[in-house]
Enzyme design. Structure first.
Site, short mmCIF file in Angstrom:
data_model
loop_
_atom_site.label_atom_id
_atom_site.label_comp_id
_atom_site.label_asym_id
_atom_site.label_seq_id
_atom_site.Cartn_x
_atom_site.Cartn_y
_atom_site.Cartn_z
N GLY A 285 -21.35 -62.01 -7.42
CA GLY A 285 -20.05 -62.41 -7.94
C GLY A 285 -20.12 -63.04 -9.31
O GLY A 285 -19.22 -62.87 -10.14
N ASP A 286 -21.19 -63.77 -9.58
CA ASP A 286 -21.39 -64.35 -10.90
C ASP A 286 -21.42 -63.25 -11.96
O ASP A 286 -20.77 -63.36 -13.01
CB ASP A 286 -22.70 -65.15 -10.91
N ALA A 287 -22.13 -62.17 -11.68
CA ALA A 287 -22.22 -61.06 -12.63
C ALA A 287 -20.88 -60.33 -12.76
O ALA A 287 -20.47 -59.98 -13.86
CB ALA A 287 -23.31 -60.09 -12.18
#
Length: 136
Positions: free
Chosen positions: A25-27
């Site tokens: 999700g960070d990416a």
């Protein structure tokens, strides 16, 4: 080997660690931010980096999470709670523990949506974040 773009089923997603969801999700979230900023027009790389950080820092992600919480489905709320309750070790400078947990929850949600084959929902939620951010 499973293709990268093939969605995971519910059992695989449930078995996946929440910090793995947050890692993906960070990416996903950063890609949405970078795409948005690139569409705004020509900027130096240094300016783009500075503006990106304004969106992806833990305090900014915590504020974004607050903006979209009312629009989440029951299942999305469950994933968000799972992310918020994750055991994280340490907190980056410049944010509170609560902000870091909310940021992790937001990332877990975006990772879950992406891996479950719902990139359009990621874009919808991100658009809501942008609308509220631009209005403030």
């Amino acid at each position: 080997m499973t293709p990268v773009h093939e969605p995971l089923d519910a059992a695989a997603l449930q078995a996946m660690g929440v910090l793995n969801l947050a890692h993906v999700g960070d990416a996903v979230y950063e890609l949405l931010v970078r795409t948005h900023l690139s569409r705004l027009g020509a900027q130096t790389i240094a300016e783009q980096h500075k503006r990106t950080i304004a969106y992806v820092s833990a305090p900014a992600q915590a504020a974004a999470a607050e903006r979209i919480l009312p629009a989440l489905t029951e299942r999305e709320h469950a994933v968000f709670r799972r992310g918020r309750n994750a055991r994280v070790h340490g907190t980056p400078a410049g944010c509170t523990v609560a902000q870091y947990h909310a940021a992790t929850a937001l990332e877990a949600l975006f990772g879950w949506l992406w891996l479950s084959g719902q990139p359009q929902r990621c874009e919808t939620l991100f658009a809501m974040i942008l609308e509220d951010k631009d209005a403030s």
